[in-house]
Design a protein around this motif. Structure first.
Motif, PDB file in Angstrom:
ATOM      1  N   MET A   1       0.835  -1.198   0.000  1.00 48.06           N
ATOM      2  CA  MET A   1       0.000   0.000   0.000  1.00 48.06           C
ATOM      3  C   MET A   1       0.869   1.246   0.000  1.00 48.06           C
ATOM      4  O   MET A   1       1.894   1.301   0.689  1.00 48.06           O
ATOM      5  CB  MET A   1      -0.915   0.007   1.231  1.00 48.06           C
ATOM      6  N   HIS A   2       0.468   2.255  -0.753  1.00 50.49           N
ATOM      7  CA  HIS A   2       1.219   3.502  -0.828  1.00 50.49           C
ATOM      8  C   HIS A   2       1.247   4.170   0.545  1.00 50.49           C
ATOM      9  O   HIS A   2       0.285   4.119   1.309  1.00 50.49           O
ATOM     10  CB  HIS A   2       0.568   4.421  -1.858  1.00 50.49           C
ATOM     11  N   ASP A   3       2.400   4.826   0.853  1.00 47.53           N
ATOM     12  CA  ASP A   3       2.558   5.434   2.176  1.00 47.53           C
ATOM     13  C   ASP A   3       1.476   6.468   2.459  1.00 47.53           C
ATOM     14  O   ASP A   3       0.932   6.531   3.570  1.00 47.53           O
ATOM     15  CB  ASP A   3       3.938   6.094   2.280  1.00 47.53           C
ATOM     16  N   THR A   4       1.152   7.313   1.452  1.00 48.24           N
ATOM     17  CA  THR A   4       0.133   8.336   1.661  1.00 48.24           C
ATOM     18  C   THR A   4      -1.235   7.708   1.914  1.00 48.24           C
ATOM     19  O   THR A   4      -1.992   8.159   2.789  1.00 48.24           O
ATOM     20  CB  THR A   4       0.063   9.272   0.439  1.00 48.24           C
ATOM     21  N   THR A   5      -1.553   6.667   1.175  1.00 49.55           N
ATOM     22  CA  THR A   5      -2.830   5.986   1.370  1.00 49.55           C
ATOM     23  C   THR A   5      -2.922   5.385   2.763  1.00 49.55           C
ATOM     24  O   THR A   5      -3.953   5.513   3.449  1.00 49.55           O
ATOM     25  CB  THR A   5      -2.997   4.875   0.313  1.00 49.55           C
ATOM     26  N   ALA A   6      -1.845   4.731   3.201  1.00 44.02           N
ATOM     27  CA  ALA A   6      -1.835   4.137   4.546  1.00 44.02           C
ATOM     28  C   ALA A   6      -1.976   5.206   5.619  1.00 44.02           C
ATOM     29  O   ALA A   6      -2.691   5.008   6.619  1.00 44.02           O
ATOM     30  CB  ALA A   6      -0.540   3.347   4.744  1.00 44.02           C
ATOM     31  N   MET A   7      -1.304   6.344   5.411  1.00 51.34           N
ATOM     32  CA  MET A   7      -1.389   7.419   6.394  1.00 51.34           C
ATOM     33  C   MET A   7      -2.818   7.949   6.499  1.00 51.34           C
ATOM     34  O   MET A   7      -3.336   8.186   7.594  1.00 51.34           O
ATOM     35  CB  MET A   7      -0.442   8.558   6.019  1.00 51.34           C
ATOM     36  N   LEU A   8      -3.484   8.131   5.352  1.00 47.94           N
ATOM     37  CA  LEU A   8      -4.858   8.628   5.368  1.00 47.94           C
ATOM     38  C   LEU A   8      -5.801   7.651   6.059  1.00 47.94           C
ATOM     39  O   LEU A   8      -6.684   8.054   6.829  1.00 47.94           O
ATOM     40  CB  LEU A   8      -5.330   8.893   3.936  1.00 47.94           C
ATOM     41  N   ILE A   9      -5.609   6.361   5.798  1.00 49.72           N
ATOM     42  CA  ILE A   9      -6.457   5.351   6.437  1.00 49.72           C
ATOM     43  C   ILE A   9      -6.246   5.362   7.950  1.00 49.72           C
ATOM     44  O   ILE A   9      -7.215   5.335   8.734  1.00 49.72           O
ATOM     45  CB  ILE A   9      -6.172   3.963   5.845  1.00 49.72           C
TER      46      ILE A   9
END
Length: 440
Positions: A1-9
């Motif tokens: 998973m992309h770092d930005t996507t994981a951070m948003l989740i």
């Protein structure tokens, strides 16, 4: 998973979870702070499901949370009120230091950690958490109480004392020369003095320059100014919290009121993030080995903080109930204690887990003592019954005797014109904001 996507989740899950916990706490009439901390502990290092992607963002948000808590607290008071408070509260600051710093120093020496670690642990047990206390005062609706300026005075003295303490501790830990430590100390004192001078002498000019009819512009200017001053203060070895607080007291009038209204939702969001980060940064596995000494130290210094608040409120002429509320509110330790322990870990590694367990105990216990110390004191040692009111020395109604209790006289009359008994007004929020009219 992309770092930005994981951070948003992760961020979305954290904020949603905080909302649910906050609603749960509100339903039972309890401060949400302990729930925020326990949630952070569950999802931090060594927890059930560690959160990695959003850790750096949450750390930055936690810093902003402390700054906003102190900025909003500063907006509640003027510079002249601060100076008057400092003039009247400095004896309470001295009592606070003796009662709460000495137990930490003694504990370090008993554990055989040496004099430098003793100075560090003294700071851990001395300083209350301005962030936790500011949040608790707001949650309990006590910002307008008579004891609140007293609590603020003690906290400000502690925060300003950090301008002296932190340079001294840093010099001791680094083993620098006396001249180097003195220079750092002078820079810190100069910074605090300059900001106080500007707030006192030119507060109106600052408010005029910041003022704007556009809510967006006012929000950006005030928030940017607070963050800028907090960063500069921290760079100069002064607490960022002190810098933000001084920005708050420098603003007055409609500017302060408007800024408070605009910043309050931001404060609530980032303050919640701060408490979660505190739990996230703690490994639960480090707590059990030091739990007993931390618990003993927490019990002792909780009692000494209650005594400090009681003494400070007594000096200010606050009633008995307000004295107990002031003492219970000051119990929580937090951000400063963790910062001090982090500095001292290089000299004595065991101070880190002990300080973490100690702060976790008191940061959970603090909101409880703030809420229940005064009611518990009332149950254990109820106030003496008040003397019945007596009819004043003016022409007395027919049938009334000099010195006869009003209540007895009213009950004895059958005439339609008898005096009404005024209703007793209950204080707001379960009595937390009632006037302290008790007499010792």
């Amino acid at each position: 998973m992309h770092d930005t996507t994981a951070m948003l989740i992760e961020l979305g899950a954290i904020i949603l979870g905080l909302g649910v916990l906050g609603r749960l706490a509100g339903r039972v009439g309890f401060s949400p702070i302990p729930l925020y901390l326990l949630a952070g502990l569950a999802f931090g290092h060594g927890g059930i499901l560690p959160l990695r992607a959003s850790e750096e963002f949450i750390a930055t948000g936690a810093e902003i949370g402390v700054i906003l808590l102190l900025l909003l607290l500063g907006l509640e008071y003027s510079a002249s009120e601060l100076v008057d408070n400092l003039k009247t509260q400095y004896p309470s600051g001295a009592v606070d230091f003796v009662l709460n710093a000495v137990p930490g120093a003694v504990a370090a020496l008993i554990l055989g950690w040496g004099p430098v670690a003793a100075v560090a642990l003294a700071g851990v047990t001395w300083i209350s958490s301005s962030g936790v206390i500011a949040k608790v005062l707001g949650d309990l609706g006590r910002l307008g109480n008579r004891e609140t300026p007293v609590i603020l005075g003690v906290l400000v003295i502690e925060d300003l004392a950090m301008a002296l303490y932190l340079p001294i501790l840093t010099a001791l830990l680094a083993g620098v020369s006396l001249a180097g430590g003195a220079l750092t100390l002078l820079i810190s004192l100069g910074t605090v003095g300059a900001v106080l001078y500007l707030a006192l002498r030119h507060g109106r000019l600052i408010s005029r320059a910041v003022s704007s009819d556009n809510a967006e512009m006012l929000l950006l200017v005030v928030l940017g100014l607070a963050l800028l001053v907090a960063g500069i203060a921290q760079e100069l070895q002064v607490s960022a919290a002190v810098g933000a607080f001084l920005v708050g007291i420098a603003l007055s009038g409609e500017v302060a009121e408007g800024a408070s209204t605009l910043l309050m939702p931001l404060r609530d969001l980032f303050a919640a993030v701060f408490f979660v980060f505190f739990g996230l940064s703690t490994d639960p596995a480090d707590i059990p080995p030091v739990l007993l000494p931390a618990l003993a130290l927490a019990v002792v210094t909780a009692l000494t903080k209650i005594a400090t608040g009681w003494y400070a409120a007594h000096r200010a002429g606050v009633g008995r109930a307000g004295r107990w509320r002031a003492g219970g509110t000051l119990v929580a330790r937090g951000e400063f204690s963790i910062v001090i322990a982090g500095l001292a870990v290089g000299v004595e590694p065991r101070i880190g887990p002990l300080a973490t367990a100690y702060v976790l105990i008191l940061v959970v216990l603090g909101p409880l003592t703030a809420r229940f110390t005064e009611p518990l004191a009332r149950r254990v040692a109820p106030a003496a019954p008040r003397t019945p009111s007596v009819i004043p020395s003016r022409p007395l109604p027919e049938g009334a005797r000099e010195g006869r209790p009003v209540e007895e006289f009213i009950r004895s009359q059958d005439r339609r014109e008898r005096l009404p008994v005024p209703p007793v007004r209950e204080g707001a929020a379960g009595g937390d904001r009632r006037e302290d009219r008790e007499h010792d």
